[in-house]
Design a protein around this motif. Structure first.
Motif, short mmCIF file in Angstrom:
data_model
loop_
_atom_site.label_atom_id
_atom_site.label_comp_id
_atom_site.label_asym_id
_atom_site.label_seq_id
_atom_site.Cartn_x
_atom_site.Cartn_y
_atom_site.Cartn_z
N ASP A 129 11.98 8.95 5.26
CA ASP A 129 12.57 7.67 5.58
C ASP A 129 12.15 6.68 4.49
OD1 ASP A 129 13.67 8.66 7.90
OD2 ASP A 129 11.96 8.07 9.14
N ALA A 130 13.12 5.97 3.94
CA ALA A 130 12.82 5.09 2.81
C ALA A 130 11.93 3.93 3.22
CB ALA A 130 14.11 4.56 2.19
N VAL A 131 12.04 3.49 4.47
CA VAL A 131 11.28 2.33 4.93
C VAL A 131 10.57 2.66 6.24
CG1 VAL A 131 11.39 -0.09 5.64
CG2 VAL A 131 12.90 0.75 3.82
N LEU A 132 9.28 2.34 6.29
CA LEU A 132 8.50 2.48 7.52
C LEU A 132 8.24 1.08 8.07
CD1 LEU A 132 5.80 5.09 6.39
CD2 LEU A 132 7.97 5.54 7.57
N ARG A 133 8.32 0.93 9.40
CA ARG A 133 8.06 -0.36 10.02
C ARG A 133 7.17 -0.18 11.24
NH1 ARG A 133 13.53 -0.51 8.70
NH2 ARG A 133 14.13 -2.16 7.21
N VAL A 134 6.12 -0.98 11.30
CA VAL A 134 5.26 -1.06 12.48
C VAL A 134 4.97 -2.54 12.71
CG1 VAL A 134 3.06 -0.46 13.54
CG2 VAL A 134 4.21 1.20 12.05
N ALA A 135 5.39 -3.04 13.88
CA ALA A 135 5.23 -4.46 14.18
C ALA A 135 5.84 -5.29 13.06
CB ALA A 135 3.76 -4.80 14.42
N ASP A 136 5.06 -6.20 12.46
CA ASP A 136 5.61 -7.07 11.42
C ASP A 136 5.34 -6.57 10.02
OD1 ASP A 136 2.92 -7.49 11.48
OD2 ASP A 136 3.01 -9.68 11.40
N ILE A 137 4.95 -5.29 9.91
CA ILE A 137 4.65 -4.70 8.59
C ILE A 137 5.78 -3.76 8.19
CG2 ILE A 137 3.05 -3.28 7.25
CD1 ILE A 137 0.84 -4.23 9.12
N GLU A 138 6.24 -3.90 6.98
CA GLU A 138 7.32 -3.07 6.45
C GLU A 138 6.86 -2.44 5.14
OE1 GLU A 138 11.29 -4.32 4.29
OE2 GLU A 138 11.58 -4.39 6.47
N MET A 139 7.05 -1.13 5.01
CA MET A 139 6.67 -0.39 3.80
C MET A 139 7.89 0.30 3.22
SD MET A 139 3.99 2.81 3.41
CE MET A 139 2.53 1.79 3.15
N ASN A 140 8.22 -0.04 1.98
CA ASN A 140 9.32 0.61 1.27
C ASN A 140 8.74 1.68 0.36
OD1 ASN A 140 11.38 1.19 -0.77
ND2 ASN A 140 12.51 -0.52 0.13
N LEU A 141 9.00 2.95 0.71
CA LEU A 141 8.40 4.06 -0.02
C LEU A 141 9.02 4.26 -1.39
CD1 LEU A 141 8.15 6.55 2.98
CD2 LEU A 141 6.27 5.30 1.91
N LEU A 142 10.27 3.90 -1.54
CA LEU A 142 10.92 4.08 -2.84
C LEU A 142 10.45 3.02 -3.83
CD1 LEU A 142 14.57 4.92 -1.72
CD2 LEU A 142 12.77 6.50 -2.45
N ARG A 143 10.34 1.80 -3.37
CA ARG A 143 9.93 0.70 -4.25
C ARG A 143 8.42 0.53 -4.29
NH1 ARG A 143 14.28 -4.01 -2.44
NH2 ARG A 143 16.17 -2.89 -3.05
N ARG A 144 7.71 1.26 -3.42
CA ARG A 144 6.25 1.15 -3.32
C ARG A 144 5.85 -0.30 -3.02
NH1 ARG A 144 4.03 5.96 -2.67
NH2 ARG A 144 2.07 5.30 -3.63
N GLU A 145 6.54 -0.89 -2.06
CA GLU A 145 6.30 -2.28 -1.69
C GLU A 145 5.89 -2.37 -0.23
OE1 GLU A 145 9.59 -4.39 -4.68
OE2 GLU A 145 9.96 -4.25 -2.51
N VAL A 146 5.01 -3.33 0.06
CA VAL A 146 4.58 -3.59 1.44
C VAL A 146 4.74 -5.07 1.72
CG1 VAL A 146 2.63 -3.60 3.05
CG2 VAL A 146 2.95 -1.67 1.49
N ARG A 147 5.28 -5.38 2.91
CA ARG A 147 5.40 -6.77 3.34
C ARG A 147 4.89 -6.90 4.77
NH1 ARG A 147 8.38 -10.26 0.38
NH2 ARG A 147 9.42 -9.41 -1.45
#
Length: 225
Positions: free
Chosen positions: A125-143
């Motif tokens: 999955d390109a993006v993981l989300r838990v609560a208000d945290i989002e992780m983009n595995l392709l872009r290696r970004e976390v918000r």
């Protein structure tokens, strides 16, 4: 599978190249770390095998450079530096595996094959989300809450393991195996140190901690953070 080998000893390089080629791999060899960096910038490989002590830029510096570029190619460090501290340094900088010289070729070949079998990031999955945290595995970004969180490669992988197990306890042993590829406990505070840094970055500006410690068991994401 395309394998890049950084090794400055001609006999060792020829031995590895011949053995991997016989197993059907395409192998490119370089003896100088500076040249290796230029070649790695020009071409993609499935697995990198890097000796640490080479002329020019050493293998660890090569590893750090490609990880700083956001490249996730699996890396096996191959070196005579056998102390646990040396292994920890390499793994902390983003190595996926570590093999000490002298080595049995069958083990090296098995480790290279295992790294090559890891599915590319795009198959997750390109993006993981838990609560208000989002992780983009392709872009290696976390918000978190829409705010960018700057993580080092090992911190990113640590958070990824937690986010792949929302609502479940992830033990220290599991993290050592998944994040640092340790099949044993090195008796260091490596997990605790990285977890502290990760928490500090994730929690800055937020009242609720993103990660909860389950005393005596491990860690888990707060899915209502």
């Amino acid at each position: 599978m395309k394998v890049f080998l950084l090794e400055d000893d001609p006999e060792t390089a020829a031995f590895i190249e011949r053995g991997l080629t016989e197993r059907g791999h395409v192998v490119e060899v370089e003896a100088d770390g500076s040249v290796a960096l230029r070649r790695l910038a020009e071409r993609d490989f499935d697995v990198l095998v890097l000796d640490r002590m080479v002329p020019g830029v050493d293998g660890l510096a090569v590893l750090k450079a490609i990880r700083a570029q956001g490249r996730t190619t699996p890396v096996l460090l191959l070196t005579a530096m056998s102390q646990i501290a040396d292994r920890v340094d390499g793994l902390e900088e983003g190595a996926d595996d570590y093999l000490v010289k002298p080595f049995a070729f069958v083990e090296l070949a098995a480790r290279v094959a295992a790294l090559g079998r890891r599915p590319p990031t795009g198959e997750f999955d390109a993006v993981l989300r838990v609560a208000d945290i989002e992780m983009n595995l392709l872009r290696r970004e976390v918000r978190r809450g829409g705010r960018s969180v700057d993580l080092q490669p090992r911190e990113f992988t640590l958070l990824e393991q937690l986010m792949r197990n929302p609502g479940r306890i992830v033990t220290r042993t599991m993290l050592l195996e998944k994040v640092w590829n340790f099949g044993f406990d090195p008796k260091t505070n490596i997990v605790e140190t990285h977890m502290s840094r990760l928490r500090s970055k994730l929690n800055e500006g937020f009242e609720r901690s993103a990660i909860r410690t389950v005393r005596g068991s491990g860690y888990m994401m707060n899915d209502d953070a």
